[in-house]
Design a protein around this motif. Structure first.
Motif, PDB file in Angstrom:
ATOM      1  N   ASN A 118       0.828  -1.202   0.000  1.00 37.17           N
ATOM      2  CA  ASN A 118       0.000   0.000   0.000  1.00 37.17           C
ATOM      3  C   ASN A 118       0.864   1.254   0.000  1.00 37.17           C
TER       4      ASN A 118
ATOM      5  N   PRO B 190       0.594   5.560   0.355  1.00 40.09           N
ATOM      6  CA  PRO B 190       1.899   6.201   0.129  1.00 40.09           C
ATOM      7  C   PRO B 190       2.989   5.638   1.030  1.00 40.09           C
TER       8      PRO B 190
ATOM      9  N   ASP C  63     -10.737   3.700  -0.439  1.00 35.21           N
ATOM     10  CA  ASP C  63     -11.171   3.275   0.886  1.00 35.21           C
ATOM     11  C   ASP C  63     -12.617   3.707   1.072  1.00 35.21           C
TER      12      ASP C  63
ATOM     13  N   ASN D  32      -0.780   0.351   6.904  1.00 32.77           N
ATOM     14  CA  ASN D  32      -0.572   1.585   6.144  1.00 32.77           C
ATOM     15  C   ASN D  32      -1.892   2.149   5.638  1.00 32.77           C
ATOM     16  N   SER D  33      -2.813   1.281   5.225  1.00 31.19           N
ATOM     17  CA  SER D  33      -4.113   1.755   4.750  1.00 31.19           C
ATOM     18  C   SER D  33      -4.913   2.368   5.894  1.00 31.19           C
TER      19      SER D  33
ATOM     20  N   ARG E 221      -3.570   3.930   8.490  1.00 29.15           N
ATOM     21  CA  ARG E 221      -2.965   5.241   8.746  1.00 29.15           C
ATOM     22  C   ARG E 221      -3.420   6.267   7.715  1.00 29.15           C
ATOM     23  N   TYR E 222      -3.555   5.824   6.465  1.00 30.33           N
ATOM     24  CA  TYR E 222      -3.957   6.749   5.402  1.00 30.33           C
ATOM     25  C   TYR E 222      -5.351   7.322   5.687  1.00 30.33           C
TER      26      TYR E 222
ATOM     27  N   ASP F 189      -5.293   9.511   8.908  1.00 36.27           N
ATOM     28  CA  ASP F 189      -4.675  10.820   8.656  1.00 36.27           C
ATOM     29  C   ASP F 189      -5.637  11.750   7.924  1.00 36.27           C
ATOM     30  N   TYR F 190      -6.382  11.178   6.966  1.00 35.46           N
ATOM     31  CA  TYR F 190      -7.352  11.996   6.233  1.00 35.46           C
ATOM     32  C   TYR F 190      -8.426  12.525   7.184  1.00 35.46           C
TER      33      TYR F 190
ATOM     34  N   ARG G 238      -6.036   6.225  -3.271  1.00 33.48           N
ATOM     35  CA  ARG G 238      -4.606   6.009  -3.058  1.00 33.48           C
ATOM     36  C   ARG G 238      -4.148   4.924  -4.032  1.00 33.48           C
TER      37      ARG G 238
END
Length: 295
Positions: A149, A151, A167, A201-202, A204-205, A208-209, A268
Motif C-alpha cells: 500500500n 503512500p 477506501d 498503512n491503509s 494510517r492513510y 490521517d485523512y 490512493r
C-alpha cells in the motif's frame, strides 16, 4: 590475476592435449605463443611443469599436482559462467516477493500465476507482512521487491504505482437505515467502527485523512485481516473501513452495503517498490514488467 588466469588456461589445455601444437589449435593461438606462455608460467612459479619430448609433452610431478587443482578451478569458473547465463535467461533462480495477505489474495495472484507460467524454473518465495515490515525486508535484502500500500515516504526506495484503490465504509443489514443519504464524517463516527489495526498503512492513510478534517476515530474493533473486516461487518458488529476494489464480491452479492459519505476519501495507490541502490535481478525485472503490462 587476470593475466595469470590466461596462462593457467593455456597450461590446462596443453596438459589435456599433451602437445603444444594441438593446444595451439584448440586455443586459436600460434605454437610459439603457447610455448612462450608455458615458459612464462614456469618462470613465475619457478617450477618446471612439463617434460618436453619429441613425441610431445608430459606433466612433471609438480605439473600434475598443479593441473589437478587448476583444471578443477577452471571448470568451476565455466560452471559459474553458465549459471550466470541461466540466471540471465531465467532458466534458474529465485524471486523473493514481499506482499501483504490482502494484496496477495485480491491483486497479486494473477501476476504470480503469469510469471510462473512463463518462467516455471524460477522459484517463488513469498514473504507476508505490513507495508512497514515489507520495507524493512527490502532494506535487509530478504526480499527483492515488495508489493504494498502507498503512500510510502522513504528516499531509499523506488516506487512504481500499479493500481488506484478507494477506501470506503461498508455495513450489514442492521445499519441499512444509514444508506438513505450520504453521511458526514462526524455522523459516521457516532457508529461502532471496524478498522485495520494501527500498524496498517491503509489504516494510517484513512486516519490521517480524517484527522485533517478534525475527526478523531476510536474503533470498536481493530483487526489484522481484510476478510475479517468484511465478516465482522456482515454479522452487524459495526461499520467497516475496507478497500472497495477488494470488497466487490460482498457488495455485488448484497452481503454488504456501501455507506456513502458526503466527502469521499481520496483514492490512493498500490504498487511495487524496490531499493534504488541495488539493480533489479532479471527475474525481478520481468515480474515488474508483467505487472505493468497487464495494467
Amino acid at each position: 590475476m587476470a593475466g595469470k588466469l590466461d596462462l593457467y588456461n593455456v597450461f590446462c589445455t596443453v596438459g589435456k592435449c599433451k602437445s603444444f601444437s594441438k593446444a595451439a589449435k584448440e586455443l586459436f593461438m600460434t605454437q610459439p605463443a603457447v610455448s612462450q606462455a608455458i615458459r612464462q608460467l614456469e618462470k613465475e612459479l619457478d617450477t618446471r611443469l612439463f617434460n618436453r619430448t619429441p613425441k610431445g609433452v608430459t606433466l612433471t610431478n609438480e605439473g600434475s599436482i598443479l593441473f589437478e587443482y587448476i583444471y578443477s578451478a577452471i571448470n568451476l569458473i565455466d560452471v559459474a559462467e553458465e549459471k550466470i547465463l541461466e540466471f540471465k535467461n531465467l532458466t534458474t533462480g529465485e524471486l523473493k516477493v514481499g506482499v501483504g495477505d490482502t494484496i496477495s489474495r485480491y491483486y497479486l495472484l494473477p501476476y504470480l500465476e503469469a510469471f510462473h507460467n512463463q518462467y516455471p524454473n524460477i522459484k517463488l518465495k513469498i514473504e507476508n507482512g505490513t507495508t512497514f515490515e515489507l520495507c524493512s525486508l527490502l532494506k535487509s535484502g530478504e526480499v527483492d521487491i515488495a508489493v504494498c500500500n502507498f503512500p510510502i515516504d522513504d528516499p531509499a526506495l523506488e516506487l512504481k504505482a500499479c493500481l488506484h484503490v478507494h477506501d470506503t465504509f461498508v455495513c450489514g443489514e442492521k445499519y441499512k437505515s444509514l444508506l438513505s443519504k450520504p453521511l458526514s464524517l462526524q455522523e459516521l463516527i457516532t457508529q461502532p467502527l471496524i478498522f485495520f489495526e494501527r500498524k496498517s498503512n491503509s489504516r494510517r492513510y484513512v486516519e490521517d485523512y480524517m484527522l485533517s478534517k478534525g475527526i478523531n476515530i476510536s474503533p470498536e474493533f481493530e483487526l489484522g485481516s481484510h476478510d475479517l473486516l468484511l465478516e465482522f461487518a456482515k454479522i452487524n458488529l459495526g461499520i467497516a473501513c475496507v478497500t472497495k476494489e477488494f470488497s466487490l464480491d460482498y457488495l455485488n452479492k448484497g452481503l454488504l452495503y456501501e455507506v456513502k459519505l458526503k466527502e469521499e476519501i481520496p483514492k490512493r495507490e498500490i504498487g511495487v517498490c524496490f531499493l534504488k541502490s541495488v539493480p533489479l535481478s532479471p527475474a525481478s525485472t520481468k515480474f515488474v514488467e508483467i505487472i505493468e503490462n497487464k495494467q
